[in-house]
Design an enzyme around this catalytic site. Structure first.
Site, PDB file in Angstrom:
ATOM      1  CD  GLU A  46       4.494  -6.158   2.764  1.00 13.78           C
ATOM      2  OE1 GLU A  46       5.007  -5.828   3.847  1.00 13.78           O
ATOM      3  OE2 GLU A  46       4.070  -5.336   1.936  1.00 13.78           O
ATOM      4  CE  LYS A 120       7.793  -3.172   5.399  1.00 11.84           C
ATOM      5  NZ  LYS A 120       6.311  -3.243   5.249  1.00 11.84           N
ATOM      6  CB  CYS A 160       6.488  -3.463   1.134  1.00 10.53           C
ATOM      7  SG  CYS A 160       5.003  -2.595   0.547  1.00 10.53           S
TER       8      CYS A 160
END
Length: 288
Positions: A46, A120, A160
């Protein structure tokens, strides 16, 4: 049956800064290291292209569309190196006037074509390590993504903080995933507690490793998990935990990059092992 018996992948560990050119040069170096070790796929973490200082708005200023110069250069890098690239956590601005961006994970094939994009789903709004409110500048994604029929099996794509939501990983498994990517920039406090909590890969000590969430996601989905990572101090307000990992479908940690340096770690995906684990413990058929 999977059409490939095995495939070699690499996950990268780097310390990105606000210097786009330096990050590009480091990404190229990691690509070359991956190729030297026989990998045909590299996952970058990321914020691979840019790590800004929280509260400054600099990430918003540099954000680009997927058709912009930065993505074009990374597509060329994939083509030049003959590597599939997972670019996890790109700062994507879809329209010029939008005050928010997307945290977008891009997979590029070895011909330099964008094979998949994932925005995300879960945004990092927490009160650890000085606090972080990702939703102030970032839109939530809306869809799960599994990239199918690649040389590395079907690839489930996450980023993440998604790691903390097991229902997403079950959905990826149900959608056919064999390998799940989790490129990250975990903060030190949460990383030490939940990403990777110490241990060694040598001998019997390996049994005492406690890579909590990453191993759990691999075990409960019976998938390979590849987690690229940021490490070290990026600026005066931001540090990352490190420990880029590759975990097999039984929960065994195959590779751990540690927390001290940039580089890549490499492992072979043994799809016969994956099929054996799923056949001997058919969890998907048992789920109610």
């Amino acid at each position: 049956m999977l059409r490939h018996a095995a495939a070699r992948i690499a996950v990268g560990q780097m310390r990105s800064t606000s210097d786009v050119e330096a990050n590009m040069a480091e990404s190229k170096r990691l690509c070359q290291l991956a190729r030297l070790q026989g990998a045909s796929f590299l996952s970058l973490p990321e914020c691979f292209e840019f790590m800004g200082t929280p509260g400054t708005g600099d990430a918003l200023k540099m954000a680009e569309p997927l058709t912009g110069e930065i993505v074009s250069r990374y597509r060329k890098l994939a083509r030049d190196e003959g590597l599939w690239l997972s670019l996890g956590g790109f700062h994507e601005r879809k329209t010029k006037d939008d005050p928010k961006i997307y945290n977008t994970h891009i997979v590029v094939d070895d011909a330099g074509q964008i094979a998949a994009t994932y925005r995300k789903l879960h945004l990092f709004d927490v009160d650890y390590d000085g606090g972080f409110q990702e939703s102030r500048s970032t839109h939530k994604g809306e869809e799960i993504v599994v990239l199918k029929d690649t040389p590395f099996g079907n690839i489930g794509i996450t980023t993440c903080y998604d790691l903390r939501f097991p229902e997403l990983f079950v959905a990826l498994r149900d959608a056919g995933a064999h390998l799940i990517l989790i490129p990250s920039a975990f903060m030190p406090t949460t990383g030490e507690a939940h990403w990777e909590a110490g241990g060694s890969l040598r001998g019997e000590e390996c049994d005492r490793c406690r890579q909590v969430l990453l191993r759990a996601r691999a075990i409960e989905t019976q998938c390979y998990v590849a987690a690229a990572a940021q490490f070290g101090r990026h600026n005066e307000k931001r540090s990352s935990y490190g420990h880029a990992l590759i975990v097999d479908p039984w929960g065994k940690v195959l590779q751990d990059a540690g927390s001290e340096s940039a580089g890549v770690v490499v492992a072979d995906l043994d799809f016969s092992l994956l099929e054996q684990v799923r056949a001997r413990m058919p969890m998907s058929a048992h789920r109610r």
